[in-house]
Design an enzyme around this catalytic site. Structure first.
Site, PDB file in Angstrom:
ATOM      1  N   ARG A  27     125.655  25.102  38.664  1.00 29.50           N
ATOM      2  CA  ARG A  27     126.102  26.231  39.513  1.00 29.50           C
ATOM      3  C   ARG A  27     124.509  26.927  39.943  1.00 29.50           C
ATOM      4  NH1 ARG A  27     130.163  31.009  39.241  1.00 29.50           N
ATOM      5  NH2 ARG A  27     129.202  31.629  37.357  1.00 29.50           N
ATOM      6  N   ASP A  53     127.530  28.423  27.379  1.00 24.68           N
ATOM      7  CA  ASP A  53     126.729  29.119  26.488  1.00 24.68           C
ATOM      8  C   ASP A  53     127.316  29.452  25.099  1.00 24.68           C
ATOM      9  OD1 ASP A  53     124.338  29.166  27.945  1.00 24.68           O
ATOM     10  OD2 ASP A  53     124.836  31.260  28.844  1.00 24.68           O
TER      11      ASP A  53
HETATM   12  N1  URA Z   1     131.579  29.830  34.286  1.00 29.63           N
HETATM   13  C1  URA Z   1     131.690  30.581  32.869  1.00 29.63           C
HETATM   14  O1  URA Z   1     131.219  29.670  31.934  1.00 29.63           O
HETATM   15  N2  URA Z   1     132.347  31.465  32.812  1.00 29.63           N
HETATM   16  C2  URA Z   1     132.848  32.244  33.899  1.00 29.63           C
HETATM   17  O2  URA Z   1     133.438  33.248  33.789  1.00 29.63           O
HETATM   18  C3  URA Z   1     132.799  31.673  35.204  1.00 29.63           C
HETATM   19  C4  URA Z   1     132.146  30.434  35.399  1.00 29.63           C
END
Ligand code: URA
Length: 209
Positions: free
Chosen positions: A104, A203
């Site tokens: 992303r 994470d």
């Molecule tokens: N990706 C994630 O890991 N957490 C979120 O809240 C949104 C996208």
């Protein structure tokens, strides 16, 4: 909401609460995601077609049900989607796996593809796309776009948490793809995070923050 099933089994809800807790360790978080993956997969596969096969028990011959058709494909979106994978493969060990690498862009929140590896005959199989966090919906939409461009027509989307905004957008793009999730949260914040959510799933799985 249309096109979505919330799997609200008490075991899943309890495990999800543990995952949301910021004090839950990386190890526990990974284990819980795998366990929930197995439980949601059980629901997603509830209506798989079966055929009757002839077998022999130690006592007699009988006709018994067995899953029919080609093996399933599990398609995790890297990296967080892999968190579901072991649990699902425990349940369906013969499934094939397709990896879809998308990240992303933190500025635009758009999805960028960097890896794709799938079985050659993927178009003939049922594909379950896995993305724990359906936030903006961009990654899941891009993953399903890619699979459809490879000829896949039989698709399902499995997530852990969904934002109403992401669900709506996904449903507008791919009304033919049903979504399974453990919960639909309140909203997305300005950074594209699900609120209350659980933070960044990748994470938290890999301890990268
Ligand atoms: N990706 C994630 O890991 N957490 C979120 O809240 C949104 C996208």
């Amino acid at each position: 909401m249309q096109g979505v099933t919330v799997v609200d089994h008490p075991l899943i809800q309890h495990k999800l609460t543990l995952m949301r807790d910021k004090n839950t360790s990386t190890k526990q978080f990974r284990e819980l995601l795998n366990e929930i993956g197995m439980l949601i997969c059980y629901e997603i596969t509830r209506e798989l077609p079966v055929e009757t096969v002839e077998i022999e028990t130690p006592l007699t011959k009988m006709k018994a049900p067995a899953i029919s058709g080609k093996k399933l494909v599990f398609a995790p979106i890297l990296r967080a989607g892999t968190g579901f994978l072991d649990g699902m493969l425990n349940l369906v060990p013969s499934a094939r796996v397709a990896f879809i690498g998308l990240y992303r862009d933190h500025e635009t929140l758009e999805s960028v593809e960097y890896y794709f590896k799938a079985p050659e005959d993927i178009a003939e199989r049922l594909v379950i796309v896995m993305d724990p966090m359906l936030a903006t919906g961009n990654s899941s939409i891009a993953a399903v776009d890619k699979l459809k461009s490879r000829g896949v027509t039989n698709l399902r989307l499995m997530c852990l948490l969904a934002a109403p905004e992401g669900l709506k957008k996904f449903n507008e793009h791919h009304p033919d793809v049903h979504v399974w999730t453990a919960a639909i949260d309140s909203h997305l914040n300005d950074h594209g995070y699900i609120v209350p959510g659980l933070g960044d799933a990748g994470d938290r799985m890999f301890g990268t923050k």
